[in-house]
Design a protein around this motif. Structure first.
Motif, PDB file in Angstrom:
ATOM      1  N   ALA A  81       6.162 -29.019  19.658  1.00 55.70           N
ATOM      2  CA  ALA A  81       6.107 -27.884  20.567  1.00 55.70           C
ATOM      3  C   ALA A  81       4.772 -27.170  20.424  1.00 55.70           C
ATOM      4  O   ALA A  81       4.062 -27.324  19.426  1.00 55.70           O
ATOM      5  N   ALA A  83       3.170 -23.257  20.693  1.00 55.73           N
ATOM      6  CA  ALA A  83       3.620 -21.866  20.651  1.00 55.73           C
ATOM      7  C   ALA A  83       2.435 -20.910  20.712  1.00 55.73           C
ATOM      8  O   ALA A  83       1.326 -21.228  20.269  1.00 55.73           O
ATOM      9  N   THR A 112       2.426 -20.832  28.782  1.00 56.35           N
ATOM     10  CA  THR A 112       2.915 -20.337  27.500  1.00 56.35           C
ATOM     11  C   THR A 112       2.013 -19.219  26.982  1.00 56.35           C
ATOM     12  O   THR A 112       2.492 -18.187  26.483  1.00 56.35           O
ATOM     13  N   MET A 123       7.291 -20.490  23.318  1.00 56.86           N
ATOM     14  CA  MET A 123       7.235 -21.846  22.762  1.00 56.86           C
ATOM     15  C   MET A 123       7.601 -22.868  23.831  1.00 56.86           C
ATOM     16  O   MET A 123       8.644 -22.753  24.477  1.00 56.86           O
ATOM     17  N   LEU A 164      14.226 -20.567  17.481  1.00 57.30           N
ATOM     18  CA  LEU A 164      13.555 -19.307  17.791  1.00 57.30           C
ATOM     19  C   LEU A 164      14.371 -18.097  17.357  1.00 57.30           C
ATOM     20  O   LEU A 164      13.808 -17.052  17.024  1.00 57.30           O
ATOM     21  N   HIS A 167      13.207 -17.659  13.859  1.00 55.61           N
ATOM     22  CA  HIS A 167      11.772 -17.656  13.595  1.00 55.61           C
ATOM     23  C   HIS A 167      11.344 -16.321  12.987  1.00 55.61           C
ATOM     24  O   HIS A 167      11.834 -15.258  13.373  1.00 55.61           O
TER      25      HIS A 167
END
Length: 290
Positions: A81, A83, A112, A123, A164, A167
């Motif tokens: 991914a 981010a 993003t 993300m 997430l 996170h």
């Protein structure tokens, strides 16, 4: 050379090529017939397609942002991914950015970064990770999209929500935004993850009415007025959302095409509709993920 005229029939042919059954050879044959010559078709084709050169609105090294490549645990293995978040931010609402059927490309990475500048931890998973990741060849990426099962996609997006939520820079409130194929995946993710708080689908395929009761996220649904292929599902979806008393908003932008938000495609991009949809999207996500 006179600027070539792009007609709705040409845009429809490109949509058939990128989303349905037309292959590139047949698309170019059809485009030549519509344009009147091979030279005109050759000039028009790049205007219909996405331009990598136009993909970067927010520079990757923008000093207002922290960007990173990361992985999270998915199925059958790790999902790659991209981010982005505002530099020096601590706790932010998080948003999953789900790409079109071209995979995780420069345009989606730019989107993003745009979301990050609006105050989100954003993300974008590479949903083609189970097949080795997004290739440079967009035609190949479209082929690869169909080779992974919907169950795998769903599992990997639910895993993204969980990732997430936990996170270190997330408040734990997670939303999703998706475009085209990714818009359809937002609708589907809303039926799969009770932890998804908000979903924004740009011209995305709707889920069947019987799946709607599973939705707990608030939804914002953007549609292009000229997008007959996707729009034929709006009425049934709206009726099911209303019948199940879901929190949703639907906007149809008259006179614009599928992919109107994608500013790398000069023929289909509509700045007025894109800017309005984006402002609505940011306000919605800030409200629902607060």
């Amino acid at each position: 050379m006179e600027h070539p005229k792009i007609t709705q029939a040409m845009i429809s042919a490109y949509d058939e090529y990128t989303h349905l059954t037309l292959d590139r050879r047949d698309f170019m044959r059809k485009l030549r017939a519509l344009a009147g010559s091979g030279a005109a078709a050759a000039a028009i084709a790049p205007m219909l397609a996405a331009s990598k050169a136009a993909a970067e609105v927010i520079p990757e090294n923008d000093d207002r942002l922290t960007t990173t490549d990361l992985t999270y645990r998915g199925a059958p293995g790790d999902i790659k991914a991209y981010a982005a978040m505002p530099k020096d931010a601590t706790k932010l609402p998080a948003v999953i950015v789900i790409h079109e059927n071209r995979g995780l490309n420069a345009h989606i990475k730019d989107v993003t970064r745009r979301l990050a500048l609006e105050g989100f931890l954003a993300m974008a998973p590479d949903m083609l990770s189970p097949s080795g990741g997004t290739p440079e060849d967009e035609d190949k990426a479209r082929e690869m999209i169909g080779a992974i099962t919907q169950d795998i996609y769903g599992s990997n997006l639910v895993a993204a929500v969980e990732f997430l939520k936990g996170h270190q820079n997330s408040t734990g409130n997670v939303g999703a935004i998706g475009f085209c194929w990714g818009g359809g995946q937002v609708n589907r993710l809303a039926t799969l993850s009770p932890d998804l708080k908000a979903g924004v689908a740009y011209y995305g395929a709707q889920v069947p009415a019987e799946e709607v009761p599973k939705i707990s996220a608030a939804l914002m649904l953007h549609y292009a007025g000229l997008d007959d292929r996707i729009n034929k599902g709006i009425d049934a979806y709206k009726a099911a959302l209303e019948a199940n008393k879901k929190d949703f908003q639907i906007f149809v932008y008259d006179g614009v095409n599928h992919a109107f938000n994608n500013d790398t495609s000069s023929a289909r991009y509509n700045r007025q509709a894109a800017d309005l949809a984006w402002s609505r999207t940011v306000e919605f996500l800030k409200q629902k993920l607060a």
